[in-house]
Design an enzyme around this catalytic site. Structure first.
Site, short mmCIF file in Angstrom:
data_model
loop_
_atom_site.label_atom_id
_atom_site.label_comp_id
_atom_site.label_asym_id
_atom_site.label_seq_id
_atom_site.Cartn_x
_atom_site.Cartn_y
_atom_site.Cartn_z
N VAL A 174 28.13 -96.34 -97.19
CA VAL A 174 26.69 -96.43 -97.46
C VAL A 174 26.39 -96.25 -98.95
O VAL A 174 25.59 -97.00 -99.53
CB VAL A 174 25.90 -95.40 -96.62
N LYS A 213 22.32 -89.10 -90.07
CA LYS A 213 21.68 -88.77 -88.78
C LYS A 213 21.99 -87.36 -88.30
O LYS A 213 21.15 -86.70 -87.71
CB LYS A 213 22.02 -89.78 -87.69
N GLU A 271 15.06 -93.91 -92.87
CA GLU A 271 15.09 -95.10 -92.03
C GLU A 271 16.51 -95.50 -91.65
O GLU A 271 16.78 -95.93 -90.52
CB GLU A 271 14.40 -96.27 -92.76
N GLY A 314 20.69 -98.54 -88.42
CA GLY A 314 21.08 -99.34 -89.60
C GLY A 314 19.89 -100.12 -90.15
O GLY A 314 18.88 -99.55 -90.54
N GLY A 354 33.85 -100.80 -91.67
CA GLY A 354 32.90 -99.82 -92.19
C GLY A 354 31.81 -99.44 -91.21
O GLY A 354 30.77 -98.93 -91.60
N GLU A 381 32.20 -93.75 -88.38
CA GLU A 381 32.11 -92.56 -89.22
C GLU A 381 33.49 -92.24 -89.78
O GLU A 381 34.50 -92.70 -89.26
CB GLU A 381 31.62 -91.37 -88.40
N LYS A 404 21.01 -89.64 -83.00
CA LYS A 404 19.95 -90.64 -83.21
C LYS A 404 18.85 -90.50 -82.15
O LYS A 404 17.66 -90.63 -82.47
CB LYS A 404 20.57 -92.04 -83.19
N GLY A 464 27.27 -100.76 -90.99
CA GLY A 464 27.85 -101.58 -92.06
C GLY A 464 27.16 -101.31 -93.38
O GLY A 464 26.02 -100.85 -93.43
N1 HSE Z 1 28.94 -94.99 -87.16
C1 HSE Z 1 27.61 -95.49 -86.98
C2 HSE Z 1 27.65 -96.62 -85.99
C3 HSE Z 1 27.08 -95.95 -88.29
O1 HSE Z 1 28.73 -97.12 -85.70
O2 HSE Z 1 26.60 -97.00 -85.47
C4 HSE Z 1 25.61 -96.28 -88.30
O3 HSE Z 1 24.83 -95.15 -88.01
#
Ligand code: HSE
Length: 317
Positions: free
Chosen positions: A14, A101, A125, A130, A183, A186, A201, A298
């Site tokens: 990120v 998050k 946001e 994402g 990517g 985590e 989330k 991503g």
């Molecule tokens: N690791 C998280 C996912 C990244 O795969 O959704 C985005 O929050």
């Protein structure tokens, strides 16, 4: 216009995505906001090969003590030291944008209060969905409506894994590796595959939608590690797909919530949401059902959500 000097904390997926966007879009950002937005510092723990090495700093104090920095972009992840950095940045009168998050689910309310007291912004946001503007959606699009339900796919990594297993019969370990390379996952993908990332989330969305805080650890959560190829094949025979579903719903007995693998009929709209895409239905009493859909993970989708917040703050400065 003023000069907006940002500091980006962390140089992972990120952080790097955000720095790349700021540099590639500098002219566009200027015409959109009337401000010259630049990255002054990038906080790293060690050296990387990068075009931006001259911006690297190794201790947060440099950023905190520089009054030029008006926006701190937190992309370290994890609760600590992200929480301490953010709280001291807000207290010093700097606005903060984060994609974290875990942090927002744990400390969001407190940090929003600090921001309010200091008359700066704390925006997140990118923490949920994402590129999908679900936080803005829940906060702004339902002002005249009461939200009754949230139902959807909130993790790119697990949706990517389930999609690849279902469509191509690929095995779990192979696909997880690809999701990491792309990517989506985590740093420690346990949070993704065990459903913890989704619980974070969902906790954030519930706090905003229902004005009720449920700590992520209190959300009954099942990840996808127990979803076998046999279960996927059996679902297929019933014209179904298995998806990792977050749900929260107001009932007569209070709010019900969970995160768990769920068998959905192939003609369910969420059954067609593939790979790193996320999709969430939000139900409100005046508006009925709204669906939010887009890339949930991503570097560029998440970086672009971060930038949306930065632009909003820049316009207010
Ligand atoms: N690791 C998280 C996912 C990244 O795969 O959704 C985005 O929050």
């Amino acid at each position: 216009g003023a000069m907006i000097r940002t500091a980006v904390l962390g140089y992972g997926v990120v952080g790097k995505g955000t720095v790349d966007i700021i540099n590639a879009k500098r002219e566009q950002l200027k015409s959109k906001t009337g401000q010259d937005i630049d990255v002054k510092y990038i906080l790293v723990r060690h050296d990387y090969d990068s075009d931006y090495e001259e911006k690297f700093v190794y201790d947060f104090e440099t950023i905190l003590n520089d009054s030029d920095v008006n926006i701190v972009i937190e992309a370290i992840g994890g609760k600590h030291p992200a929480y301490e950095y953010i709280k001291s940045a807000l207290s010093a009168g700097k606005s903060v944008v984060t994609s974290n998050k875990e942090l927002v689910a744990a400390y969001g309310a407190e940090l929003m209060a600090v921001a309010k007291e200091k008359n700066v912004n704390f925006m997140f946001e990118a923490a949920v969905g994402g590129a999908v503007p679900i936080i803005h959606g829940v906060r702004n699009c339902f002002e005249a409506s009461e939200i009754n339900g949230i139902y959807g796919i909130l993790n790119g990594t697990t949706n990517y894994i389930l999609t690849q297993m279902t469509e191509y019969g690929l095995n779990y370990d192979t696909v997880l590796k690809v999701a990491q390379e792309k990517g989506f996952a985590e740093a420690d993908p346990t949070a993704d595959v065990e459903g913890i990332d989704v619980a974070n989330k969902l906790s954030i969305l519930m706090a905003l939608a229902f004005d009720k805080y449920v700590p992520p650890t209190e959300i009954p959560t099942i990840g996808i590690t127990g979803v076998t190829m046999e279960a996927i094949e059996a679902a297929k025979k019933d014209n179904c797909k298995i998806k990792l579903i977050a749900k929260a719903k107001k009932t007569d007995k209070g709010i019900e919530y969970s995160v768990q693998p769920t068998k959905l009929s192939n003609d369910h709209p969420l059954a067609t949401v593939s790979n790193e895409f996320n999709a969430v239905f939000v139900t409100g009493n005046a508006v009925g059902e709204l669906m939010f859909y887009g890339k949930g993970a991503g570097a560029l989708p998440t970086g672009s959500a971060v930038m949306g917040d930065v632009i909003e703050i820049a316009k207010r400065i």
